[in-house]
Design an enzyme around this catalytic site. Structure first.
Site, PDB file in Angstrom:
ATOM      1  CD  GLU A  98      -2.887   0.934   2.464  1.00 44.95           C
ATOM      2  OE1 GLU A  98      -3.544   1.930   2.817  1.00 44.95           O
ATOM      3  OE2 GLU A  98      -2.993  -0.183   3.024  1.00 44.95           O
ATOM      4  CG  ASP A 100      -1.856   4.621   2.854  1.00 44.15           C
ATOM      5  OD1 ASP A 100      -2.475   4.101   1.933  1.00 44.15           O
ATOM      6  OD2 ASP A 100      -1.817   4.169   4.009  1.00 44.15           O
ATOM      7  CD  GLU A 102      -4.659   7.180   5.997  1.00 46.90           C
ATOM      8  OE1 GLU A 102      -5.139   6.047   5.868  1.00 46.90           O
ATOM      9  OE2 GLU A 102      -4.236   7.630   7.091  1.00 46.90           O
TER      10      GLU A 102
END
Length: 287
Positions: A98, A100, A102
């Site tokens: 993953e 990311d 955010e």
């Protein structure tokens, strides 16, 4: 023969660039939210909404094994405390990879926190956090993830904010074997998102809405166990298009990244000696 020689590089260019122009109807599917995610303007615009009952999210129709993903986003305005808007690449399974972005909301007048992380085989703990140098709710801004076999580069409006290099030679895991989809979501996380959960979501301000446009995917598309790129993503084409497969930061880009990190980084796992009492991770010492 000359015509064939001319067309071959063009063919390779076309299979590497899966989509040069944005069309959400063609490129993504809304996967949850019971109508809270909507594609508008003949595929040019997408909105995600959050209320007390549910958030919403979407994912790319393609899977990628290396690529450069660009998305223009306008985040939730006003009091966005407790909300999290995401943009990330992720593989399926319990030992997932993953990459990311955010965006952690905040009270009116306070800046968003931009949280970044990299997971490999389900293991993360490589967080860096930033405050943005502009209001991400006033207009659209471009957030990009470049992922190639040598490095991952996070950029905001073309300015690199973070580089995560492949340091497998030091024993550091790096995502390079698992195809990933692009995902985005808007959801409530007021148990931790804003000041560690001290500031809760004000549901009187709902629905909260984030808006998207300009999704661009220059990538090695993974389909039926094969990559669309030559030699299984090991090399790219020459020229501007496809250059992301071997792209690195030049001296100017490195200076810009250092400027961001010096002025706007608020957390770096590589400097958190209290978190790693047995010693900082090896990739931090080599950086």
């Amino acid at each position: 023969m000359a015509i064939i020689s001319y067309l071959l590089p063009l063919f390779l260019l076309l299979i590497i660039i899966s989509s040069a122009s944005a069309n959400f109807q063609r490129d993504v599917e809304i996967t949850w939210g019971d109508g809270r995610g909507q594609i508008k303007n003949n595929g040019e615009l997408l909105t995600l909404s959050l209320d007390k009952s549910s958030g919403s999210g979407f994912q790319s129709k393609n899977e990628y094994l290396f690529g450069k993903i660009d998305m223009q986003m306008k985040l939730v305005p006003g009091n966005s405390a407790g909300t999290v808007t995401t943009l990330y690449l992720k593989s399926p399974g319990t030992t997932w990879d993953e990459i990311d972005f955010e965006f952690l909301g905040n009270s009116s007048g306070d800046p968003y926190t931009l949280h970044t992380n990299v997971y490999t085989q389900g293991k993360g703990d490589k967080e860096q956090q930033f405050k943005l140098w502009f209001d991400p709710t006033a207009d659209f801004h471009t957030y990009s993830i470049l992922w190639n076999p040598q490095r991952i580069i996070f950029t905001v409006d073309g300015t690199p904010i973070r580089e995560f290099k492949n340091m497998e030679s030091l024993g550091t895991l790096f995502p390079k074997n698992k195809p990933m989809r692009m995902y985005s979501s808007l959801w409530n996380a007021d148990d931790w998102a804003t000041r560690g959960g001290l500031v809760k979501t004000d549901w009187s301000k709902a629905p909260f809405t984030a808006t998207y446009r300009g999704f661009k995917q220059e990538a090695c598309v993974w389909s039926n166990g094969k990559s669309s790129c030559p030699n299984g993503s090991k090399q790219g084409t020459t020229g501007t298009s496809g250059s992301w497969l071997s792209q690195q930061l030049d001296s100017t880009a490195q200076q810009r990244m250092r400027w961001v990190q010096r002025n706007y980084m608020i957390y770096n796992y590589c400097t958190d000696s209290k978190r790693f009492p047995q010693g900082l991770p090896k990739e931090c010492l080599a950086a």
